[in-house]
Scaffold this motif. Structure first.
Motif, mmCIF file in Angstrom:
data_model
loop_
_atom_site.group_PDB
_atom_site.id
_atom_site.type_symbol
_atom_site.label_atom_id
_atom_site.label_comp_id
_atom_site.label_asym_id
_atom_site.label_seq_id
_atom_site.Cartn_x
_atom_site.Cartn_y
_atom_site.Cartn_z
ATOM 1 N N ILE A 113 0.849 -1.184 0.000
ATOM 2 C CA ILE A 113 0.000 0.000 0.000
ATOM 3 C C ILE A 113 0.891 1.241 0.000
ATOM 4 O O ILE A 113 1.747 1.398 0.865
ATOM 5 C CB ILE A 113 -0.946 0.006 1.212
ATOM 6 N N LEU A 114 0.698 2.099 -0.982
ATOM 7 C CA LEU A 114 1.445 3.345 -1.097
ATOM 8 C C LEU A 114 0.618 4.492 -0.529
ATOM 9 O O LEU A 114 -0.611 4.499 -0.646
ATOM 10 C CB LEU A 114 1.789 3.628 -2.564
ATOM 11 N N PHE A 115 1.294 5.460 0.066
ATOM 12 C CA PHE A 115 0.641 6.646 0.614
ATOM 13 C C PHE A 115 1.156 7.875 -0.125
ATOM 14 O O PHE A 115 2.371 8.065 -0.237
ATOM 15 C CB PHE A 115 0.921 6.791 2.113
ATOM 16 N N CYS A 116 0.242 8.672 -0.627
ATOM 17 C CA CYS A 116 0.616 9.915 -1.293
ATOM 18 C C CYS A 116 1.221 10.861 -0.258
ATOM 19 O O CYS A 116 0.653 11.064 0.819
ATOM 20 C CB CYS A 116 -0.599 10.545 -1.972
ATOM 21 N N ASP A 117 2.366 11.450 -0.587
ATOM 22 C CA ASP A 117 3.057 12.332 0.355
ATOM 23 C C ASP A 117 2.351 13.664 0.551
ATOM 24 O O ASP A 117 2.711 14.419 1.447
ATOM 25 C CB ASP A 117 4.488 12.591 -0.123
ATOM 26 N N LEU A 118 1.351 13.963 -0.279
ATOM 27 C CA LEU A 118 0.666 15.245 -0.159
ATOM 28 C C LEU A 118 -0.741 15.099 0.420
ATOM 29 O O LEU A 118 -1.131 15.854 1.301
ATOM 30 C CB LEU A 118 0.602 15.924 -1.521
ATOM 31 N N CYS A 119 -1.520 14.129 -0.054
ATOM 32 C CA CYS A 119 -2.916 14.006 0.395
ATOM 33 C C CYS A 119 -3.176 12.741 1.214
ATOM 34 O O CYS A 119 -4.308 12.488 1.606
ATOM 35 C CB CYS A 119 -3.853 14.033 -0.810
ATOM 36 N N ASP A 120 -2.148 11.924 1.465
ATOM 37 C CA ASP A 120 -2.275 10.697 2.270
ATOM 38 C C ASP A 120 -3.189 9.653 1.626
ATOM 39 O O ASP A 120 -3.732 8.792 2.321
ATOM 40 C CB ASP A 120 -2.785 11.000 3.685
ATOM 41 N N LEU A 121 -3.371 9.707 0.326
ATOM 42 C CA LEU A 121 -4.170 8.694 -0.366
ATOM 43 C C LEU A 121 -3.501 7.333 -0.222
ATOM 44 O O LEU A 121 -2.298 7.197 -0.426
ATOM 45 C CB LEU A 121 -4.310 9.064 -1.841
ATOM 46 N N ALA A 122 -4.282 6.304 0.146
ATOM 47 C CA ALA A 122 -3.755 4.957 0.318
ATOM 48 C C ALA A 122 -4.270 4.064 -0.809
ATOM 49 O O ALA A 122 -5.482 3.918 -0.977
ATOM 50 C CB ALA A 122 -4.172 4.384 1.678
ATOM 51 N N VAL A 123 -3.349 3.489 -1.574
ATOM 52 C CA VAL A 123 -3.719 2.628 -2.700
ATOM 53 C C VAL A 123 -2.723 1.484 -2.816
ATOM 54 O O VAL A 123 -1.541 1.646 -2.491
ATOM 55 C CB VAL A 123 -3.755 3.408 -4.039
ATOM 56 N N HIS A 124 -3.205 0.336 -3.274
ATOM 57 C CA HIS A 124 -2.315 -0.761 -3.621
ATOM 58 C C HIS A 124 -1.565 -0.430 -4.911
ATOM 59 O O HIS A 124 -2.067 0.302 -5.763
ATOM 60 C CB HIS A 124 -3.104 -2.061 -3.823
ATOM 61 N N GLN A 125 -0.389 -1.002 -5.052
ATOM 62 C CA GLN A 125 0.361 -0.829 -6.292
ATOM 63 C C GLN A 125 -0.444 -1.313 -7.494
ATOM 64 O O GLN A 125 -0.558 -0.618 -8.506
ATOM 65 C CB GLN A 125 1.681 -1.604 -6.225
ATOM 66 N N GLU A 126 -0.978 -2.518 -7.402
ATOM 67 C CA GLU A 126 -1.707 -3.084 -8.526
ATOM 68 C C GLU A 126 -3.018 -2.347 -8.771
ATOM 69 O O GLU A 126 -3.444 -2.199 -9.920
ATOM 70 C CB GLU A 126 -1.968 -4.570 -8.284
ATOM 71 N N CYS A 127 -3.661 -1.880 -7.715
ATOM 72 C CA CYS A 127 -4.942 -1.200 -7.899
ATOM 73 C C CYS A 127 -4.775 0.145 -8.588
ATOM 74 O O CYS A 127 -5.659 0.566 -9.351
ATOM 75 C CB CYS A 127 -5.631 -0.997 -6.545
ATOM 76 N N TYR A 128 -3.642 0.813 -8.348
ATOM 77 C CA TYR A 128 -3.443 2.148 -8.900
ATOM 78 C C TYR A 128 -2.501 2.161 -10.102
ATOM 79 O O TYR A 128 -2.316 3.197 -10.731
ATOM 80 C CB TYR A 128 -2.902 3.081 -7.820
ATOM 81 N N GLY A 129 -1.899 1.011 -10.401
ATOM 82 C CA GLY A 129 -1.008 0.944 -11.547
ATOM 83 C C GLY A 129 0.372 1.505 -11.274
ATOM 84 O O GLY A 129 0.870 2.346 -12.028
ATOM 85 N N VAL A 130 1.015 1.044 -10.193
ATOM 86 C CA VAL A 130 2.382 1.460 -9.864
ATOM 87 C C VAL A 130 3.232 0.193 -9.787
ATOM 88 O O VAL A 130 3.376 -0.399 -8.713
ATOM 89 C CB VAL A 130 2.436 2.233 -8.526
ATOM 90 N N PRO A 131 3.784 -0.261 -10.907
ATOM 91 C CA PRO A 131 4.510 -1.532 -10.900
ATOM 92 C C PRO A 131 5.778 -1.518 -10.062
ATOM 93 O O PRO A 131 6.198 -2.552 -9.546
ATOM 94 C CB PRO A 131 4.823 -1.773 -12.381
ATOM 95 N N TYR A 132 6.407 -0.347 -9.918
ATOM 96 C CA TYR A 132 7.649 -0.248 -9.158
ATOM 97 C C TYR A 132 7.507 0.851 -8.111
ATOM 98 O O TYR A 132 6.992 1.926 -8.394
ATOM 99 C CB TYR A 132 8.837 0.061 -10.074
ATOM 100 N N ILE A 133 7.986 0.561 -6.905
ATOM 101 C CA ILE A 133 7.946 1.550 -5.833
ATOM 102 C C ILE A 133 8.967 2.643 -6.130
ATOM 103 O O ILE A 133 10.157 2.354 -6.261
ATOM 104 C CB ILE A 133 8.235 0.902 -4.467
ATOM 105 N N PRO A 134 8.553 3.883 -6.261
ATOM 106 C CA PRO A 134 9.503 4.944 -6.607
ATOM 107 C C PRO A 134 10.402 5.294 -5.433
ATOM 108 O O PRO A 134 10.020 5.139 -4.271
ATOM 109 C CB PRO A 134 8.594 6.123 -6.978
ATOM 110 N N GLU A 135 11.593 5.774 -5.736
ATOM 111 C CA GLU A 135 12.513 6.227 -4.700
ATOM 112 C C GLU A 135 12.164 7.660 -4.317
ATOM 113 O O GLU A 135 11.888 8.488 -5.166
ATOM 114 C CB GLU A 135 13.957 6.151 -5.195
#
Length: 398
Positions: A75-97
């Protein structure tokens, strides 16, 4: 210094020259900006915050409404709005640095966006192929809509292919007609319509499950989507193989239980659902009438006495006015970068603190492994340094 810094400093120096004052050198500007960053970092530590948004450890993905995650689907958290989404659900194949922002905060951080498929605010947005915005969950459930790229889940396309009849449907939850595109109950002969996000907030039965079909051309994998209104939703969580079997009288049956108990349990479940529906209608109405809130960017507040201390050592004419202008410029630049520090070494500290908040305790094993690897490379470097010294001594004697 970057291009913005050069342009800002040139404008300020032109004004100073016109006022008969000496220009501020680039070295002085860099020194002051570096000092502001360090003082801001120290101020945030003294205030007990670390420029990292608060993270809810029990947060769930706003798309699938599930809090479970795996190593390959965190689950990724947006650094600005705290949105919580799965990688697969939101289309983020790689965790960004470093910093990660959702698409809305990245492309429209200061202006709220509206979903073309529903009237509700907030949530996980992606842009459509015609420049509008839509919820990812709406695009997943509206039959005619899809994604141009199924890996990154963007842009959302085929919105124009939605039939006019779907746009005219009225949502029985929020009581709005013609506001977005509704889906309908999968129960046979039930035409109750509702928005996807309204159904999600009302807790209606919505399930996606993979289905394999054997055809003469081979095996095909598809996704079966099943959604029911509150009158026909399965109360035991099992929707069966078709919508026709999903009724309160059949799905609440428990083997060996008397018919009276089954009916009482079914009535109690339906009553709870109806009460929840009234609460959801009230909540949705309040959200529509309220102004959309924008995420606040956290910028450290440097105390005036600290500014006065290091400004007293500065040899610049009218330094008080210049320091105020410089602080305003630094604040605006931090806000444009969503609160991320301008110094790279402080960015790494910012990311390390964030990881300490978001990573689970079980990752301590991984930290120990990385520590052992670091010690190994340190020993290897020391051995290579000794070998280099021996080689130099050997050539020196020769």
């Amino acid at each position: 210094m970057d291009e913005e810094d050069y342009a800002w400093l040139e404008i300020v120096n032109e004004r100073r020259r016109s006022a008969g004052l000496r220009a501020v050198k680039q070295e002085v500007f860099e020194m002051l900006m570096d000092r502001l960053e360090k003082e801001g970092h120290a101020a945030s530590q003294r205030a007990g915050r670390h420029d990292v948004p608060s993270i809810d450890e029990d947060a769930v993905c706003c798309i699938c409404d599930d809090g479970e995650c795996q190593n390959s689907n965190v689950i990724l958290f947006c650094d600005l709005c705290d949105l919580a989404v799965h990688q697969e659900c939101y289309g983020v194949p790689y965790i960004p640095e470093g910093q990660w922002l959702c698409r809305r905060c990245l492309q429209s951080p200061s202006r709220a966006v509206d979903c073309v498929l529903c009237p509700n605010k907030g949530g996980a947005f992606k842009q459509t192929d015609d420049g509008r915005w839509a919820h990812v969950v709406c695009a997943l459930w509206v039959p005619e809509v899809g994604f141009a790229n199924t890996v990154f889940l963007e842009p959302i396309d085929s919105v124009a292919s939605i039939p006019a009849a779907r746009w005219k449907l009225g949502c029985y939850i929020c009581k709005q007609r013609g506001a977005g595109a509704c889906i309908q109950c999968h129960r046979g002969n039930c035409y109750t319509a509702f928005h996807v996000t309204c159904a999600q907030q009302a807790g209606l039965y919505m399930k996606m499950e993979p289905v394999t079909k054997d055809t003469p051309n081979g095996t095909h994998f598809t996704v079966r989507k099943t959604a029911f209104c509150d009158a026909h939703m399965p109360v035991d969580g099992d929707g069966g193989d078709s919508g026709d079997s999903a009724t309160p009288s059949t799905t609440t049956a428990v083997a060996g239980a008397p018919a009276g108990e089954r009916k009482a349990a079914s009535d109690e479940k339906v009553k709870t659902i109806r009460q929840n529906m009234r609460k959801v209608r009230k909540l949705l109405a309040e959200r529509r009438n309220s102004e959309p809130s924008q995420p606040m960017v956290s910028v450290p507040d440097i105390p005036p006495e600290v500014l006065a201390t290091f400004a007293s050592r500065l040899q610049v004419q009218k330094k008080g006015v210049f320091i105020k202008r410089l602080q305003s410029y630094w604040t605006l630049k931090r806000q444009s970068r969503n609160g991320v520090p301008l110094l790279r070494r402080l960015q790494s500290t910012h990311q390390q603190r964030k990881e300490q908040v978001t990573l689970p305790v079980e990752n301590d094993k991984r930290a120990n492994i990385l520590l052992e690897q670091l010690r190994y490379w340190q020993r290897l470097r020391q051995n290579l340094e000794k070998a280099r010294l021996l080689v130099e001594l050997r050539y020196g004697r020769a």
